[in-house]
Write a protein that holds these residues in place. Structure first.
Motif, mmCIF file in Angstrom:
data_model
loop_
_atom_site.group_PDB
_atom_site.id
_atom_site.type_symbol
_atom_site.label_atom_id
_atom_site.label_comp_id
_atom_site.label_asym_id
_atom_site.label_seq_id
_atom_site.Cartn_x
_atom_site.Cartn_y
_atom_site.Cartn_z
ATOM 1 N N TYR A 38 0.724 -1.260 -0.165
ATOM 2 C CA TYR A 38 0.035 -0.134 -0.050
ATOM 3 C C TYR A 38 0.849 1.180 -0.022
ATOM 4 O O TYR A 38 0.517 2.251 -0.545
ATOM 5 C CB TYR A 38 -0.715 -0.091 1.173
ATOM 6 C CG TYR A 38 -2.035 -1.209 1.080
ATOM 7 C CD1 TYR A 38 -3.263 -0.738 0.570
ATOM 8 C CD2 TYR A 38 -1.847 -2.395 1.589
ATOM 9 C CE1 TYR A 38 -4.161 -1.587 0.434
ATOM 10 C CE2 TYR A 38 -2.745 -3.200 1.427
ATOM 11 C CZ TYR A 38 -4.142 -3.023 0.671
ATOM 12 O OH TYR A 38 -4.821 -3.933 0.708
ATOM 13 N N GLU A 39 2.143 1.069 0.397
ATOM 14 C CA GLU A 39 3.169 2.016 0.271
ATOM 15 C C GLU A 39 4.187 1.776 -0.607
ATOM 16 O O GLU A 39 4.631 0.505 -0.596
ATOM 17 C CB GLU A 39 3.671 2.656 1.900
ATOM 18 C CG GLU A 39 2.694 2.982 2.817
ATOM 19 C CD GLU A 39 2.145 4.241 2.580
ATOM 20 O OE1 GLU A 39 2.817 5.355 2.115
ATOM 21 O OE2 GLU A 39 0.804 4.525 2.793
ATOM 22 N N PRO A 40 4.923 2.696 -1.326
ATOM 23 C CA PRO A 40 5.956 2.019 -2.033
ATOM 24 C C PRO A 40 7.030 1.506 -1.586
ATOM 25 O O PRO A 40 7.528 2.000 -0.176
ATOM 26 C CB PRO A 40 6.254 3.552 -2.708
ATOM 27 C CG PRO A 40 5.417 4.347 -2.435
ATOM 28 C CD PRO A 40 4.420 3.951 -1.276
ATOM 29 N N ALA A 41 7.565 0.671 -1.829
ATOM 30 C CA ALA A 41 8.675 -0.295 -1.423
ATOM 31 C C ALA A 41 9.785 -0.489 -2.325
ATOM 32 O O ALA A 41 9.441 -0.845 -3.623
ATOM 33 C CB ALA A 41 8.251 -1.732 -0.965
ATOM 34 N N THR A 42 10.940 -0.775 -2.204
ATOM 35 C CA THR A 42 12.138 -0.893 -2.885
ATOM 36 C C THR A 42 11.983 -2.515 -3.385
ATOM 37 O O THR A 42 11.760 -3.263 -2.368
ATOM 38 C CB THR A 42 13.482 -0.423 -2.267
ATOM 39 O OG1 THR A 42 13.814 -1.221 -1.333
ATOM 40 C CG2 THR A 42 13.294 0.990 -2.038
ATOM 41 N N VAL A 43 12.862 -2.726 -4.257
ATOM 42 C CA VAL A 43 13.145 -4.091 -4.573
ATOM 43 C C VAL A 43 13.848 -4.853 -3.448
ATOM 44 O O VAL A 43 13.321 -5.948 -2.956
ATOM 45 C CB VAL A 43 14.234 -4.200 -5.885
ATOM 46 C CG1 VAL A 43 14.620 -5.521 -6.036
ATOM 47 C CG2 VAL A 43 13.382 -3.623 -7.123
ATOM 48 N N ASP A 44 14.805 -4.237 -2.806
ATOM 49 C CA ASP A 44 15.479 -4.820 -1.707
ATOM 50 C C ASP A 44 14.467 -5.098 -0.424
ATOM 51 O O ASP A 44 14.438 -6.184 0.341
ATOM 52 C CB ASP A 44 16.424 -3.858 -1.204
ATOM 53 C CG ASP A 44 17.168 -4.390 0.216
ATOM 54 O OD1 ASP A 44 17.500 -5.552 0.259
ATOM 55 O OD2 ASP A 44 17.307 -3.559 1.157
ATOM 56 N N GLU A 45 13.524 -4.181 -0.179
ATOM 57 C CA GLU A 45 12.381 -4.207 0.780
ATOM 58 C C GLU A 45 11.642 -5.408 0.425
ATOM 59 O O GLU A 45 11.021 -6.453 1.415
ATOM 60 C CB GLU A 45 11.554 -3.156 0.749
ATOM 61 C CG GLU A 45 12.362 -2.108 1.684
ATOM 62 C CD GLU A 45 11.653 -0.781 1.727
ATOM 63 O OE1 GLU A 45 11.856 0.245 2.479
ATOM 64 O OE2 GLU A 45 10.906 -0.313 0.570
ATOM 65 N N VAL A 46 11.138 -5.497 -0.803
ATOM 66 C CA VAL A 46 10.162 -6.780 -1.278
ATOM 67 C C VAL A 46 11.131 -8.234 -1.257
ATOM 68 O O VAL A 46 10.359 -9.195 -0.878
ATOM 69 C CB VAL A 46 9.908 -6.359 -2.711
ATOM 70 C CG1 VAL A 46 9.024 -7.537 -3.216
ATOM 71 C CG2 VAL A 46 8.758 -5.379 -2.856
ATOM 72 N N ALA A 47 12.423 -8.068 -1.495
ATOM 73 C CA ALA A 47 13.168 -9.276 -1.504
ATOM 74 C C ALA A 47 13.061 -9.953 -0.043
ATOM 75 O O ALA A 47 13.114 -10.994 0.147
ATOM 76 C CB ALA A 47 14.593 -9.161 -2.139
ATOM 77 N N SER A 48 13.422 -8.986 0.869
ATOM 78 C CA SER A 48 13.457 -9.144 2.266
ATOM 79 C C SER A 48 11.996 -10.005 2.792
ATOM 80 O O SER A 48 12.375 -10.790 3.346
ATOM 81 C CB SER A 48 13.904 -7.916 3.047
ATOM 82 O OG SER A 48 13.926 -8.173 4.440
ATOM 83 N N ARG A 49 11.103 -9.448 2.591
ATOM 84 C CA ARG A 49 9.754 -9.657 2.850
ATOM 85 C C ARG A 49 9.408 -10.999 2.189
ATOM 86 O O ARG A 49 8.882 -11.924 2.937
ATOM 87 C CB ARG A 49 8.683 -8.731 2.628
ATOM 88 C CG ARG A 49 8.844 -7.579 3.551
ATOM 89 C CD ARG A 49 7.659 -6.520 3.291
ATOM 90 N NE ARG A 49 6.329 -7.125 3.286
ATOM 91 C CZ ARG A 49 5.079 -6.474 3.104
ATOM 92 N NH1 ARG A 49 5.585 -4.954 2.925
ATOM 93 N NH2 ARG A 49 3.912 -6.724 3.096
#
Length: 178
Positions: A38-49
């Motif tokens: 719902y809030e913009p996320a970086t590729v790194d944040e998505v990869a971590s999650r």
């Protein structure tokens, strides 16, 4: 800023991770993560999650972006967020397939009545016009915030149901559905 119960909340993220079984694919994990952005996320944040490499996250986010499921936000670093319009379209299609015109009309009428009740209660035409702090004392502040959220949900559902009805009319006119 994270809200309790919102998918960006740390507890919700952990619950998301626990729901994945060990056999889920990287694409599935990236998708499950991306639809909650719902809030913009970086590729790194998505990869971590999503418990995957940045390269895999980037590849799958681009795949999801090509299909309109997420929206890329240019910048450094590039970020992604869910495409709300895509999910409204999906919901409208579900409603169109699963409900008759009469059922959609009944739902629409009930939602219009609920919205009218909020308009009368708060004396404004839009939930964004409500000043929760001015409307309530400390004890009722949470109720006002809940009303604002409910009213916004009603407006979103009205929009989606109306889209489902218009889509049915368009498809019927084109001879695609009966």
């Amino acid at each position: 800023m994270s809200n309790p119960g919102h998918p960006d909340d740390a507890d919700a993220v952990e619950k998301e991770r626990q729901q994945w079984d060990h056999g889920s694919s990287t694409r599935d994990r990236v998708y499950d993560t991306a639809i909650q952005l719902y809030e913009p996320a970086t590729v790194d944040e998505v990869a971590s999650r999503a418990h995957c490499s940045e390269g895999a996250a980037r590849e799958h986010l681009e795949w999801l972006s090509d299909r309109g499921i997420v929206e890329p936000i240019d910048g450094r670093p590039k970020r992604y967020q869910r495409n709300h319009a895509y999910f409204e379209w999906v919901r409208a299609n579900e409603l169109r397939r699963e409900h008759t015109d009469a059922e959609l009309e009944t739902k629409l009428s009930a939602l219009v009545a609920e919205e009218q009740a909020y308009r009368e209660q708060y004396g404004v035409a839009d939930p964004g016009q409500i000043d929760a702090l001015a409307e309530a004392d400390y004890d009722s502040l949470e109720t006002v915030w809940e009303d604002i959220g409910d009213w916004k949900t009603i407006r979103r559902e009205l929009r989606i149901i109306e889209r489902a009805r218009k889509d049915r009319d368009t498809l019927s006119g084109a001879g695609i559905v009966g």
